[in-house]
Design an enzyme around this catalytic site. Sequence first.
Site, PDB file in Angstrom:
ATOM      1  N   GLU A  75     -20.960  39.333  13.119  1.00  0.00           N
ATOM      2  CA  GLU A  75     -21.461  40.679  13.373  1.00  0.00           C
ATOM      3  C   GLU A  75     -20.467  41.482  14.204  1.00  0.00           C
ATOM      4  O   GLU A  75     -19.888  40.975  15.166  1.00  0.00           O
ATOM      5  CB  GLU A  75     -22.821  40.621  14.069  1.00  0.00           C
ATOM      6  N   CYS A 140     -31.680  38.609  17.232  1.00  0.00           N
ATOM      7  CA  CYS A 140     -30.248  38.339  17.091  1.00  0.00           C
ATOM      8  C   CYS A 140     -29.432  39.546  17.555  1.00  0.00           C
ATOM      9  O   CYS A 140     -28.498  39.417  18.349  1.00  0.00           O
ATOM     10  CB  CYS A 140     -29.908  37.997  15.641  1.00  0.00           C
ATOM     11  N   HIS A 159     -24.231  34.932  12.360  1.00  0.00           N
ATOM     12  CA  HIS A 159     -25.431  34.541  11.623  1.00  0.00           C
ATOM     13  C   HIS A 159     -25.084  33.349  10.740  1.00  0.00           C
ATOM     14  O   HIS A 159     -24.115  33.395   9.985  1.00  0.00           O
ATOM     15  CB  HIS A 159     -25.959  35.696  10.765  1.00  0.00           C
TER      16      HIS A 159
END
Length: 192
Positions: A75, A140, A159
Amino acid sequence: MYRFQKYSINASWEAVKLVNKEELEKKHNVQVVLLEIPVTYDHVDELVPALWKTHTPILMLHAGVSYMAKELTLEMQAYKNGYKGKDFFDKCPADYTCPAGDAFVLHTKLDVEKICKNYNEVKVAETTTVASKDAGRYLCEYIYYTSLSMDNMRTLFVHVPEIDVYPSERAARGLEHIVELCLQQIREMDTC
């Protein structure tokens, strides 16, 4: 083990538990702290800043599971608000907003695209990586925003796919290599 959304097994924690902590510590002269953070907004608000203060990490790598992930997904950013998904205790943060930081969106200063490129050239444990700008607006992304607000030069969120996509052992090897690539980048930035 906390249950959240549709998961009875947290694939990310299963992978993290298999990370070869001793090898990483010896190879990179670092202390590796592996910790499962409960899937609640309150725990994130309390534990993440405490981890930063207690350990002063070279790298803070968070991992979470995503049913949408088909590869290890790195991310690039996290948003301050929009957290309407209820946590394990059936709660959302006040005003659906993370209390950490001030910016609408925070970006990691790690070069995620370069990490993915370097990773994919090696093909670790038959896994691949991809960069993402959508961490999901759930815990998250919330934990990622919290850590990015502490130090965005040393923070990354990954992830992990469900276990049927990448078994835990393969995901663990992938996480280890991601840690190595991040440490390499951080050390290069620190020498500049």
